[in-house]
Design a protein around this motif. Structure first.
Motif, PDB file in Angstrom:
ATOM      1  N   ARG A  98       0.886  -1.210  -0.117  1.00 58.80           N
ATOM      2  CA  ARG A  98       0.151   0.085   0.082  1.00 58.80           C
ATOM      3  C   ARG A  98       0.803   1.153  -0.044  1.00 58.80           C
ATOM      4  O   ARG A  98       0.604   2.254  -0.770  1.00 58.80           O
ATOM      5  CB  ARG A  98      -0.740  -0.173   1.331  1.00 58.80           C
ATOM      6  CG  ARG A  98      -1.877   1.135   1.401  1.00 58.80           C
ATOM      7  CD  ARG A  98      -3.019   1.089   2.174  1.00 58.80           C
ATOM      8  NE  ARG A  98      -3.741   2.109   2.243  1.00 58.80           N
ATOM      9  CZ  ARG A  98      -4.016   2.907   3.512  1.00 58.80           C
ATOM     10  NH1 ARG A  98      -3.088   2.621   4.448  1.00 58.80           N
ATOM     11  NH2 ARG A  98      -4.885   3.963   3.294  1.00 58.80           N
ATOM     12  N   ARG A 100       1.715   4.281  -3.227  1.00 58.93           N
ATOM     13  CA  ARG A 100       1.215   5.666  -3.150  1.00 58.93           C
ATOM     14  C   ARG A 100       2.217   6.558  -4.111  1.00 58.93           C
ATOM     15  O   ARG A 100       1.775   7.831  -4.395  1.00 58.93           O
ATOM     16  CB  ARG A 100       1.557   6.101  -1.506  1.00 58.93           C
ATOM     17  CG  ARG A 100       0.523   5.596  -0.630  1.00 58.93           C
ATOM     18  CD  ARG A 100      -0.915   6.188  -0.971  1.00 58.93           C
ATOM     19  NE  ARG A 100      -1.734   5.606  -0.123  1.00 58.93           N
ATOM     20  CZ  ARG A 100      -2.178   6.224   1.158  1.00 58.93           C
ATOM     21  NH1 ARG A 100      -1.629   7.634   1.439  1.00 58.93           N
ATOM     22  NH2 ARG A 100      -3.103   5.962   1.761  1.00 58.93           N
ATOM     23  N   VAL A 118      -1.657   7.374 -10.531  1.00 67.49           N
ATOM     24  CA  VAL A 118      -1.703   6.054  -9.918  1.00 67.49           C
ATOM     25  C   VAL A 118      -1.855   5.051 -11.108  1.00 67.49           C
ATOM     26  O   VAL A 118      -1.853   3.790 -10.959  1.00 67.49           O
ATOM     27  CB  VAL A 118      -2.869   5.885  -9.200  1.00 67.49           C
ATOM     28  CG1 VAL A 118      -2.931   6.349  -7.828  1.00 67.49           C
ATOM     29  CG2 VAL A 118      -4.313   6.001  -9.876  1.00 67.49           C
ATOM     30  N   ARG A 170      -7.578  -3.889  -9.437  1.00 72.39           N
ATOM     31  CA  ARG A 170      -7.856  -2.402  -9.289  1.00 72.39           C
ATOM     32  C   ARG A 170      -8.999  -2.261  -8.455  1.00 72.39           C
ATOM     33  O   ARG A 170      -9.325  -1.532  -7.666  1.00 72.39           O
ATOM     34  CB  ARG A 170      -8.049  -1.763 -10.552  1.00 72.39           C
ATOM     35  CG  ARG A 170      -6.763  -1.809 -11.450  1.00 72.39           C
ATOM     36  CD  ARG A 170      -6.840  -1.026 -12.644  1.00 72.39           C
ATOM     37  NE  ARG A 170      -7.450   0.309 -12.455  1.00 72.39           N
ATOM     38  CZ  ARG A 170      -8.153   1.264 -13.305  1.00 72.39           C
ATOM     39  NH1 ARG A 170      -8.373   0.632 -14.197  1.00 72.39           N
ATOM     40  NH2 ARG A 170      -8.424   2.434 -12.930  1.00 72.39           N
ATOM     41  N   ARG A 186      -8.178  -3.057  -4.980  1.00 72.11           N
ATOM     42  CA  ARG A 186      -7.308  -2.165  -4.328  1.00 72.11           C
ATOM     43  C   ARG A 186      -8.091  -0.761  -3.849  1.00 72.11           C
ATOM     44  O   ARG A 186      -7.970  -0.366  -2.774  1.00 72.11           O
ATOM     45  CB  ARG A 186      -6.235  -1.710  -5.217  1.00 72.11           C
ATOM     46  CG  ARG A 186      -5.467  -0.583  -4.894  1.00 72.11           C
ATOM     47  CD  ARG A 186      -4.697  -0.141  -5.976  1.00 72.11           C
ATOM     48  NE  ARG A 186      -3.621   0.862  -5.611  1.00 72.11           N
ATOM     49  CZ  ARG A 186      -3.028   1.602  -6.444  1.00 72.11           C
ATOM     50  NH1 ARG A 186      -3.065   1.399  -7.901  1.00 72.11           N
ATOM     51  NH2 ARG A 186      -2.419   2.868  -6.127  1.00 72.11           N
ATOM     52  N   THR A 187      -9.040  -0.633  -4.817  1.00 75.72           N
ATOM     53  CA  THR A 187      -9.871   0.486  -4.384  1.00 75.72           C
ATOM     54  C   THR A 187     -10.883   0.358  -3.254  1.00 75.72           C
ATOM     55  O   THR A 187     -11.079   1.154  -2.359  1.00 75.72           O
ATOM     56  CB  THR A 187     -10.843   1.001  -5.714  1.00 75.72           C
ATOM     57  OG1 THR A 187     -10.170   0.964  -6.933  1.00 75.72           O
ATOM     58  CG2 THR A 187     -11.605   1.944  -5.521  1.00 75.72           C
ATOM     59  N   GLU A 200      -8.690   0.893  -0.380  1.00 84.76           N
ATOM     60  CA  GLU A 200      -8.002   2.163   0.148  1.00 84.76           C
ATOM     61  C   GLU A 200      -9.541   2.949   0.796  1.00 84.76           C
ATOM     62  O   GLU A 200      -9.227   3.586   1.771  1.00 84.76           O
ATOM     63  CB  GLU A 200      -7.894   2.792  -1.190  1.00 84.76           C
ATOM     64  CG  GLU A 200      -6.442   2.428  -1.764  1.00 84.76           C
ATOM     65  CD  GLU A 200      -5.232   2.996  -0.666  1.00 84.76           C
ATOM     66  OE1 GLU A 200      -5.553   3.852   0.099  1.00 84.76           O
ATOM     67  OE2 GLU A 200      -4.371   2.268  -0.711  1.00 84.76           O
ATOM     68  N   LYS A 242     -10.771   5.449  -9.991  1.00 80.32           N
ATOM     69  CA  LYS A 242      -9.543   6.546  -9.796  1.00 80.32           C
ATOM     70  C   LYS A 242     -10.146   7.783  -8.968  1.00 80.32           C
ATOM     71  O   LYS A 242      -9.207   8.394  -8.112  1.00 80.32           O
ATOM     72  CB  LYS A 242      -9.426   7.304 -11.271  1.00 80.32           C
ATOM     73  CG  LYS A 242      -8.545   6.457 -12.335  1.00 80.32           C
ATOM     74  CD  LYS A 242      -8.353   6.983 -13.375  1.00 80.32           C
ATOM     75  CE  LYS A 242      -7.342   5.891 -14.259  1.00 80.32           C
ATOM     76  NZ  LYS A 242      -7.082   6.523 -15.825  1.00 80.32           N
ATOM     77  N   CYS A 282     -12.175   7.418  -6.474  1.00 78.40           N
ATOM     78  CA  CYS A 282     -12.182   6.858  -5.236  1.00 78.40           C
ATOM     79  C   CYS A 282     -10.977   7.014  -4.586  1.00 78.40           C
ATOM     80  O   CYS A 282     -10.617   7.369  -3.470  1.00 78.40           O
ATOM     81  CB  CYS A 282     -12.799   5.427  -5.080  1.00 78.40           C
ATOM     82  SG  CYS A 282     -14.210   5.361  -5.671  1.00 78.40           S
ATOM     83  N   LEU A 283      -9.796   6.527  -5.421  1.00 77.35           N
ATOM     84  CA  LEU A 283      -8.464   6.653  -4.968  1.00 77.35           C
ATOM     85  C   LEU A 283      -8.023   8.306  -4.415  1.00 77.35           C
ATOM     86  O   LEU A 283      -7.432   8.387  -3.629  1.00 77.35           O
ATOM     87  CB  LEU A 283      -7.655   5.912  -5.970  1.00 77.35           C
ATOM     88  CG  LEU A 283      -7.765   4.561  -5.899  1.00 77.35           C
ATOM     89  CD1 LEU A 283      -6.572   3.923  -7.109  1.00 77.35           C
ATOM     90  CD2 LEU A 283      -7.324   3.831  -4.873  1.00 77.35           C
ATOM     91  N   CYS A 339      -9.797   9.111  -1.269  1.00 77.09           N
ATOM     92  CA  CYS A 339      -9.125   8.525  -0.084  1.00 77.09           C
ATOM     93  C   CYS A 339      -7.823   9.270   0.325  1.00 77.09           C
ATOM     94  O   CYS A 339      -7.682   9.697   1.360  1.00 77.09           O
ATOM     95  CB  CYS A 339      -8.689   7.142  -0.285  1.00 77.09           C
ATOM     96  SG  CYS A 339     -10.141   6.077  -0.513  1.00 77.09           S
ATOM     97  N   TRP A 340      -6.995   9.717  -0.692  1.00 77.62           N
ATOM     98  CA  TRP A 340      -5.657  10.355  -0.359  1.00 77.62           C
ATOM     99  C   TRP A 340      -5.894  11.692   0.212  1.00 77.62           C
ATOM    100  O   TRP A 340      -5.197  12.297   0.754  1.00 77.62           O
ATOM    101  CB  TRP A 340      -4.729  10.268  -1.555  1.00 77.62           C
ATOM    102  CG  TRP A 340      -4.480   8.771  -1.776  1.00 77.62           C
ATOM    103  CD1 TRP A 340      -4.283   7.719  -1.171  1.00 77.62           C
ATOM    104  CD2 TRP A 340      -4.350   8.332  -3.294  1.00 77.62           C
ATOM    105  NE1 TRP A 340      -4.061   6.824  -1.701  1.00 77.62           N
ATOM    106  CE2 TRP A 340      -3.834   6.814  -3.033  1.00 77.62           C
ATOM    107  CE3 TRP A 340      -3.860   8.798  -4.463  1.00 77.62           C
ATOM    108  CZ2 TRP A 340      -3.272   6.005  -3.982  1.00 77.62           C
ATOM    109  CZ3 TRP A 340      -3.758   8.002  -5.641  1.00 77.62           C
ATOM    110  CH2 TRP A 340      -3.573   6.432  -5.249  1.00 77.62           C
TER     111      TRP A 340
END
Length: 742
Positions: A425, A429, A500, A537, A540-541, A544, A657, A659-660, A663-664
């Motif tokens: 993870r 990043r 990403v 993917r 992973r989403t 996250e 994308k 969603c990622l 989150c960040w």
């Protein structure tokens, strides 16, 4: 005069009967082949009555036809080219053949067979002429009527036969096209002519049956003059300018294993020009498959060995329990776990003898019967497909490989990939490094394997992780995928500075040994890879979204505990967190959509299609049927996951994308507050999710094969009519933005 007439009937001219073509040659003039007879009665003969002259000229046409047919037969049966080719050195043989081809037309085994049939007819004609001579000698007053009566039937045979010979030579007809010519001319209303042409066709079919026997019994393509309808596929015809030494060197570098795979996938094809019209394309494909299967069974890879473990024994016992073997005489000795594998074990000699006997029955038949030929080809194909099924499914453990692909490419081993994504993870990043990206990713991959993969999983060693570098040449399937990812990267409007897309190229490779490469082609593995990259993917989403919630809540609890301990009022940081909490509703909408999509693909699509595939495997004993079922399985996975719908796949790509990025931004909000970007992400997500729902509930998709499973997915998404109300404009979460403090 009668003897000279009899000699003319056998093609020998003289003073009484002359050949106009030979007279032109003596004058140095060329006379091409013509449809008309060139045998004529000498013009200076005056003592013959006009009626007798007409009768003699009609008779001597038979002599002309006899000579031309005999010339064709001798020319087609000439085997001098064999001696000229075999007497030279092997390296010079190709050059010798090319020189001969440039000087004269290629020889033809089919023409030679037809010539043998013509020789049979001419021998009957010669016997008739001999019998007429004996009758004339026995009569006190010989008359021409005796000659006419004895040769009357040949007036029906020779002219059509001469037309066939002219057509063959004029158009250089060979192989299957020659059978077509004869087969068409067999449909006539003259019984004697039809019987004669059927006999010639029988001779041509004998050659075809011999080639079929070599191909379907031994897997050998016996076609020196390229006349069979099965042809070898050349690599650009091996560039005729390359020397024989270069070709030999290339063949030496190619292993037997690689040659076998090339032969199976693209080594042979059907030549439509040489496929007889009375053999349908379906039967031609069956012949092609049977021959390729026999080649595989008779030439197993030296590296292939039987599985010496419980799984093979259980698979063998399970196969016997479910359906039993195809043939009752399948001996117990063949089920033993031998170290070496021979072609005779994969294709018993009894089966080869059975195939040969069926083809021999076809050869001995006086006529070509399409129904009998079809039954024989289908029977041979069934035998080959059954033994290939035994090799791939039972001996090579097809189910084990399918389960391994499901475990790793379809994310059945969720604990392994959950651990892998958690370990990698922090690495993901940041964009992958061009030179060490794959090596960096191998560390969490091996760590996850150590934690979750047991020693009993014998297929994990076949799985390897790859991260193709942009701009670096990789295998075709991966290169195409990398190019598509780059195209999406260029079109996407990412509001975050962190890219990403570099990690979207994560790929798995699966090492497949012989004979499983016959089943798992590069095209099949590329489809598995396409689904895997989509699922990884998605997972992973989803992870996250869960991690962002857990980390922020953990920080909130620590801050709250610290504030209570210190007895101080809420800090500015705590007030900011309190103000951003309405954004968690957007996060919950994201997690809701991703969770339901993930559940739909893993349960409604993958598991249901897996059960269908397993049912087909249990009920089938045909290799080609298994290949078709597996292709349907992969096509269903791709279509029901919407990977074949560009509009849906692009929306899902954008949603993941977003969603990622969300989150960040949430996790980095305290150190770098950017409320406008969060609002933009929330608004764009709602637009994309509403568009997705609108497309999925469209009438076009409702009527497709996705409909039963798609309705379940839509029901989960819209269980409280939220999406339906949003798309209609009754409720729009985008307009109800939370009031964030400055």
């Amino acid at each position: 005069m009668l003897h000279e007439l009899l000699l003319a009937l056998l093609g020998f001219t003289g003073d009484l009967i002359v050949d106009e073509r030979e007279q032109l040659k003596t004058l140095g003039l060329d006379s091409p082949l013509s449809d008309e007879s060139t045998f004529k009665l000498a013009p200076d003969i005056s003592f013959i009555q006009p009626s007798e002259r007409d009768l003699i000229e009609r008779l001597i046409k038979l002599g002309f036809y006899y000579r031309e047919l005999d010339r064709f037969a001798n020319k087609s049966r000439n085997l001098s080219w064999i001696r000229s080719v075999t007497s030279v050195h092997p390296l010079e043989r190709a050059d010798e053949l090319s020189k001969q081809t440039s000087n004269e037309k290629k020889p033809s085994v089919y023409r030679r067979a037809i010539a043998n049939g013509i020789v049979e007819i001419l021998s009957v004609y010669r016997s008739a002429v001999l019998h007429i001579e004996q009758q004339l000698l026995a009569e006190t007053t010989p008359i021409l009527a005796t000659v006419t009566q004895g040769l009357n039937k040949f007036f029906l045979l020779f002219p059509p036969l001469y037309e066939v010979v002219l057509e063959i030579e004029r158009d250089d007809i060979r192989g299957g096209r020659l059978l077509n010519v004869l087969n068409k001319r067999c449909h006539c209303g003259v019984p004697e002519l039809r019987a004669c042409l059927q006999r010639l066709l029988w001779h041509g079919h004998q050659v075809m049956y011999n080639q079929l026997a070599a191909w379907m019994v031994y897997g050998i393509l016996q076609d020196p003059h390229e006349e069979f309808f099965i042809k070898r596929q050349e690599d650009g015809d091996l560039d005729h300018r390359s020397s024989q030494e270069e070709i030999s060197e290339k063949l030496a570098r190619t292993s037997v294993h690689e040659t076998s795979l090339t032969d199976w996938h693209s080594g042979f094809h059907i030549s439509l020009d040489m496929l007889p019209d009375h053999i349908p394309m379906r039967l031609g494909e069956s012949v092609l498959f049977a021959g390729k299967a026999i080649r595989v069974l008779r030439n197993p890879s030296p590296a292939f060995q039987f599985q010496k473990d419980k799984s093979f024994q259980q698979t063998m016992r399970g196969s016997q329990r479910i359906r039993g073997f195809m043939h009752s005489d399948f001996s117990e000795k063949e089920t033993e776990l031998d170290a070496d594998l021979t072609g005779e074990e994969l294709l018993p000699q009894s089966e080869a003898d059975k195939i040969e006997a069926m083809l021999k029955d076809l050869k001995e038949s006086s006529e070509f019967h399409k129904r009998s030929f079809e039954c024989t080809v289908d029977s041979v194909r069934a035998i080959a497909a059954s033994h290939l099924w035994q090799l791939v499914v039972v001996r090579a453990d097809l189910n084990g490989h399918l389960k391994a692909l499901k475990d790793y490419f379809l994310l059945e081993k969720g604990d392994f990939f959950q651990c892998f994504l958690e370990e990698s993870r922090q690495l993901m990043r940041f964009p992958p490094r061009q030179s060490t990206g794959e090596a960096d990713l191998m560390v969490p991959f091996q760590l996850a394997a150590t934690k979750t993969i047991g020693e009993e999983d014998k297929y994990f060693s076949r799985v390897s992780l790859r991260l193709p570098s942009f701009g670096v040449t990789v295998r075709s399937s991966q290169a195409d995928l990398a190019r598509s990812k780059l195209a999406l990267t260029g079109k996407a409007n990412l509001t975050s500075d962190t890219s990403v897309d570099g990690w979207d190229a994560i790929a798995l490779e699966y090492s497949v040994d012989w004979p499983m490469q016959l089943f798992f082609t590069q095209e099949v593995l590329s489809k598995y890879l396409k689904v895997f990259q989509y699922l990884i993917r998605l997972k992973r989403t989803q992870m996250e979204l869960e991690k962002s919630w857990a980390s922020v809540m953990h920080q909130d609890h620590m801050d709250f505990a610290q504030h209570r301990k210190d007895g101080t009022k809420e800090s500015i940081s705590q007030q900011r967190r309190q103000g951003i909490r309405p954004m968690w509703r957007v996060r919950e909408h994201m997690a809701f959509l991703i969770r339901n999509l993930q559940f739909y693909i893993q349960v409604d699509v993958i598991e249901s299609q897996w059960k269908v595939l397993q049912t087909h495997i249990e009920d089938s004993q045909d290799f080609t049927e298994l290949v078709g079922f597996h292709q349907e399985y992969l096509s269903a996975l791709i279509s029901q996951s919407f990977l074949d719908i560009g509009a849906v796949s692009r929306i899902l790509d954008s949603i993941m994308k977003l969603c990622l990025q969300f989150c960040w931004n949430i996790e980095n909000h305290e150190s770098n507050p950017n409320t406008s970007e969060l609002e933009n992400i929330s608004e764009e997500f709602n637009q994309k999710s509403n568009s997705l729902y609108t497309i999925l509930r469209s009438s076009k998709l409702a009527g497709s094969q996705r409909a039963p499973f798609l309705r379940r997915f839509l029901l989960r998404l819209n269980f409280n009519s939220f999406y339906e109300a949003t798309t209609r404009g009754l409720l729009n979460v985008v307009r109800q933005r939370p009031a964030l403090p400055l």
